[in-house]
Design a protein around this motif. Structure first.
Motif, mmCIF file in Angstrom:
data_model
loop_
_atom_site.group_PDB
_atom_site.id
_atom_site.type_symbol
_atom_site.label_atom_id
_atom_site.label_comp_id
_atom_site.label_asym_id
_atom_site.label_seq_id
_atom_site.Cartn_x
_atom_site.Cartn_y
_atom_site.Cartn_z
ATOM 1 N N VAL A 54 48.593 -10.040 -32.153
ATOM 2 C CA VAL A 54 47.571 -10.010 -30.907
ATOM 3 C C VAL A 54 47.403 -8.570 -30.452
ATOM 4 O O VAL A 54 48.540 -7.755 -30.084
ATOM 5 N N HIS A 55 46.226 -8.171 -30.260
ATOM 6 C CA HIS A 55 46.051 -6.814 -29.347
ATOM 7 C C HIS A 55 46.253 -7.088 -28.071
ATOM 8 O O HIS A 55 46.050 -7.943 -27.444
ATOM 9 N N SER A 56 46.660 -6.124 -27.465
ATOM 10 C CA SER A 56 46.960 -6.046 -25.850
ATOM 11 C C SER A 56 45.823 -6.412 -25.019
ATOM 12 O O SER A 56 45.971 -6.872 -24.043
ATOM 13 N N SER A 57 44.683 -6.129 -25.524
ATOM 14 C CA SER A 57 43.232 -6.449 -24.702
ATOM 15 C C SER A 57 43.004 -7.921 -24.867
ATOM 16 O O SER A 57 42.197 -8.263 -23.975
ATOM 17 N N GLY A 58 43.665 -8.673 -25.961
ATOM 18 C CA GLY A 58 43.110 -10.008 -26.227
ATOM 19 C C GLY A 58 41.775 -10.088 -27.096
ATOM 20 O O GLY A 58 41.474 -11.231 -27.242
ATOM 21 N N ALA A 59 41.255 -8.917 -27.334
ATOM 22 C CA ALA A 59 39.943 -9.147 -28.092
ATOM 23 C C ALA A 59 40.166 -9.421 -29.709
ATOM 24 O O ALA A 59 39.191 -9.975 -30.076
ATOM 25 N N ILE A 60 41.408 -9.200 -30.116
ATOM 26 C CA ILE A 60 41.561 -9.505 -31.638
ATOM 27 C C ILE A 60 43.014 -10.194 -31.642
ATOM 28 O O ILE A 60 43.855 -9.969 -31.167
ATOM 29 N N ARG A 61 42.839 -11.263 -32.458
ATOM 30 C CA ARG A 61 44.137 -12.149 -32.907
ATOM 31 C C ARG A 61 43.999 -12.312 -34.167
ATOM 32 O O ARG A 61 43.154 -12.844 -34.944
ATOM 33 N N VAL A 78 37.920 -12.558 -33.535
ATOM 34 C CA VAL A 78 37.380 -11.178 -32.877
ATOM 35 C C VAL A 78 36.320 -11.455 -31.573
ATOM 36 O O VAL A 78 35.263 -11.683 -31.929
ATOM 37 N N ASP A 79 36.896 -10.974 -30.453
ATOM 38 C CA ASP A 79 36.016 -11.119 -29.436
ATOM 39 C C ASP A 79 35.196 -9.883 -28.904
ATOM 40 O O ASP A 79 36.102 -9.227 -28.177
ATOM 41 N N LEU A 80 34.344 -9.412 -29.322
ATOM 42 C CA LEU A 80 33.449 -8.312 -29.069
ATOM 43 C C LEU A 80 33.215 -8.137 -27.575
ATOM 44 O O LEU A 80 33.297 -6.886 -27.175
ATOM 45 N N ALA A 81 33.156 -9.003 -26.898
ATOM 46 C CA ALA A 81 32.850 -8.877 -25.442
ATOM 47 C C ALA A 81 34.019 -8.301 -24.819
ATOM 48 O O ALA A 81 34.205 -7.675 -23.665
ATOM 49 N N ARG A 82 35.496 -8.482 -25.356
ATOM 50 C CA ARG A 82 36.569 -8.023 -24.726
ATOM 51 C C ARG A 82 37.146 -6.547 -25.370
ATOM 52 O O ARG A 82 38.170 -6.194 -24.811
ATOM 53 N N VAL A 83 36.259 -6.114 -26.253
ATOM 54 C CA VAL A 83 36.917 -4.945 -26.899
ATOM 55 C C VAL A 83 36.545 -3.789 -25.809
ATOM 56 O O VAL A 83 35.625 -3.650 -25.376
ATOM 57 N N GLU A 84 37.674 -3.013 -25.569
ATOM 58 C CA GLU A 84 37.612 -2.051 -24.752
ATOM 59 C C GLU A 84 36.274 -0.925 -24.826
ATOM 60 O O GLU A 84 36.214 -0.589 -25.991
ATOM 61 N N PRO A 85 35.807 -0.434 -23.778
ATOM 62 C CA PRO A 85 34.721 0.255 -23.910
ATOM 63 C C PRO A 85 34.750 1.681 -24.712
ATOM 64 O O PRO A 85 34.017 2.090 -25.416
ATOM 65 N N ALA A 86 36.204 2.252 -24.615
ATOM 66 C CA ALA A 86 36.284 3.446 -25.533
ATOM 67 C C ALA A 86 36.360 3.052 -27.159
ATOM 68 O O ALA A 86 36.342 4.164 -27.708
ATOM 69 N N ILE A 87 36.791 1.927 -27.305
ATOM 70 C CA ILE A 87 36.756 1.523 -28.791
ATOM 71 C C ILE A 87 35.457 1.802 -29.483
ATOM 72 O O ILE A 87 34.320 0.951 -29.034
ATOM 73 N N GLU A 88 35.146 2.401 -30.456
ATOM 74 C CA GLU A 88 33.916 2.752 -31.200
ATOM 75 C C GLU A 88 33.619 1.952 -32.428
ATOM 76 O O GLU A 88 32.469 1.499 -32.783
ATOM 77 N N THR A 89 34.987 1.658 -33.059
ATOM 78 C CA THR A 89 34.761 1.003 -34.382
ATOM 79 C C THR A 89 36.009 0.012 -34.462
ATOM 80 O O THR A 89 37.141 0.261 -33.959
ATOM 81 N N VAL A 90 35.816 -1.293 -35.233
ATOM 82 C CA VAL A 90 36.775 -2.134 -35.454
ATOM 83 C C VAL A 90 36.817 -2.255 -37.162
ATOM 84 O O VAL A 90 35.863 -2.669 -37.570
#
Length: 425
Positions: A54-61, A78-90
């Motif tokens: 689990v990612h600390s942001s909860g965006a990916i599990r 993958v919850d793209l709405a919860r991906v932190e703004p700084a992240i450019e690519t997954v």
């Protein structure tokens, strides 16, 4: 999709499935994700895989595997709405375990809308040979929206090579230190000189200890290799966490015990993780939610059941913790699971068991497909063989006789010899 092509995807919760066709000689594979800024991870925490689900942001599990009729999938939510703004690519990747991707038929990646269960993108990867890791696809931001690109880039250095390429620090065996050069010859003494009194210098501020490197090792138990020694793996101390998570393969199966009508298993499915124990002094007992027998971690039986989960989610699920610092107090321990309500048997249920030692590699296995009307399954047997703790994969579905409880059925099957009385939550 063809390699290199891209398509828009909804900024929502997406289920990413890496799938392939299983069979004799086909290696296992594992899905993973890396969250990148400027082409690199910010820290090792931006790597989501089986050892860090689990990612600390909860965006990916990392949700885990399922096998449906020879088609195996390993999933990421993958919850793209919860991906932190700084992240450019997954980055969405897969690594093989026990062979190369040239031996893995029908490899693909599919992106599905988790709520609507509709396909948003799919890429079928072909032409693999000696590669042991693949970047199959990636999500990337473009003008405030998310897109998916089919990548298909292979690595011959496995998950370790892929991870280090994106900036992950991997736990590797210690290398021999290089030989130290001989000291130079002594210099002639310097002429005497006046030395000023020392000036007190404040000590430097303490620095945070470096983060522990990511461990990629794991042990998967199979019918061909069903056991492993915790002692030899270096995992026979500290706490051992046993996790059970599950998914339902079909919508309708079984009967609701209270309503007496067909229902979807996940509407009211309650699985209970339990453990029979026998201590070295001969004491025996059970740890289970039934009767609130949750056990204790720091006094006998040194086993504790965390709670009662009804979702099967990999981040929670049913959890049992064993205090291995008291391993000499154990003779044997049998972990099993029962259906308390919501279904008649384990048919159509896909479950994964993970044993995570505090020190040592995680141990996991999937349950065999249930083909009998079984409400109870023996998962794993841990025995103390002269100080050597051995984990044995059981994956054994049992069918109680009429009027016999699932707990007593497990007792009979493994010769525990306990007296049982009715109980309830």
């Amino acid at each position: 999709m063809s390699k290199g092509s891209n398509t828009p995807v909804p900024t929502a919760a997406l289920r990413v499935e890496v799938g392939w066709r299983s069979g004799p000689g086909v290696p296992d594979a594992d899905a993973s994700a890396l969250l990148l800024v400027g082409g690199k991870v910010r820290s090792d925490g931006d790597f989501v895989f089986y050892n860090q689900p689990v990612h600390s942001s909860g965006a990916i599990r990392h949700e885990g595997k399922r096998n449906d009729g020879g088609r195996v999938t390993d999933s990421l939510l993958v919850d793209l709405a919860r991906v932190e703004p700084a992240i450019e690519t997954v980055i969405l990747a897969a690594s093989s375990d026990g062979g190369s991707f040239g031996q893995v038929p029908d490899l693909y990646i599919e992106v599905r809308d988790a709520a609507q269960d509709t396909v948003a993108a799919r890429f079928d990867s072909s032409g693999a040979s000696v590669e042991t890791a693949f970047v199959l696809g990636e999500f990337y931001r473009r003008q405030g929206a998310w897109k998916f690109r089919a990548v298909g880039q292979g690595y011959g250095s496995g998950l370790q090579g892929l991870a280090t390429d994106y900036g992950i620090t991997v736990d590797e065996p210690q290398r021999t230190a290089p030989a130290v050069a001989p000291p130079p010859p002594p210099m002639p003494p310097a002429p005497p000189m006046t030395v000023a009194p020392p000036v007190a210098v404040p000590p430097p501020p303490p620095t945070a200890p470096p983060a522990a490197p990511v461990r990629l090792t794991k042990v998967t138990l199979t019918k061909a290799a069903p056991s492993v020694s915790l002692t030899k793996q270096g995992g026979a101390s500290g706490q051992l966490r046993v996790n059970l998570n599950w998914q339902v393969r079909k919508q309708f199966s079984g009967w609701a015990s209270k309503l007496g009508r067909p229902v979807a298993m996940h509407d009211d499915l309650d699985l209970d993780l339990c453990a029979l124990y026998e201590l070295s002094d001969g004491r025996k007992g059970v740890v289970q939610a039934l009767g609130n027998a949750f056990g204790s971690l720091h006094q006998p039986p040194y086993i504790h059941l965390d709670g009662d989960d009804r979702t099967g989610a990999v981040s929670t699920g049913e959890n049992l913790t064993v205090n291995l610092d008291h391993k000499n107090d154990f003779r044997r321990l049998l972990v099993f699971v029962t259906i308390y309500e919501g279904a008649r048997s384990f048919a159509d249920l896909n479950a994964t068991v993970t044993l995570q030692p505090q020190h040592g590699a995680p141990i996991d296995f999937s349950l065999d497909e249930c083909t009998v009307p079984s409400p109870v399954c023996a998962l794993a047997l841990i025995t103390n063989n002269g100080g050597d703790l051995v984990v044995q994969r059981e994956s054994r579905f049992l069918v109680p006789e009429r009027g016999v409880s699932p707990q007593r059925t497990v007792d009979y099957a493994y010769g525990w010899g306990m007296n049982w009385t009715p109980g309830r939550k």
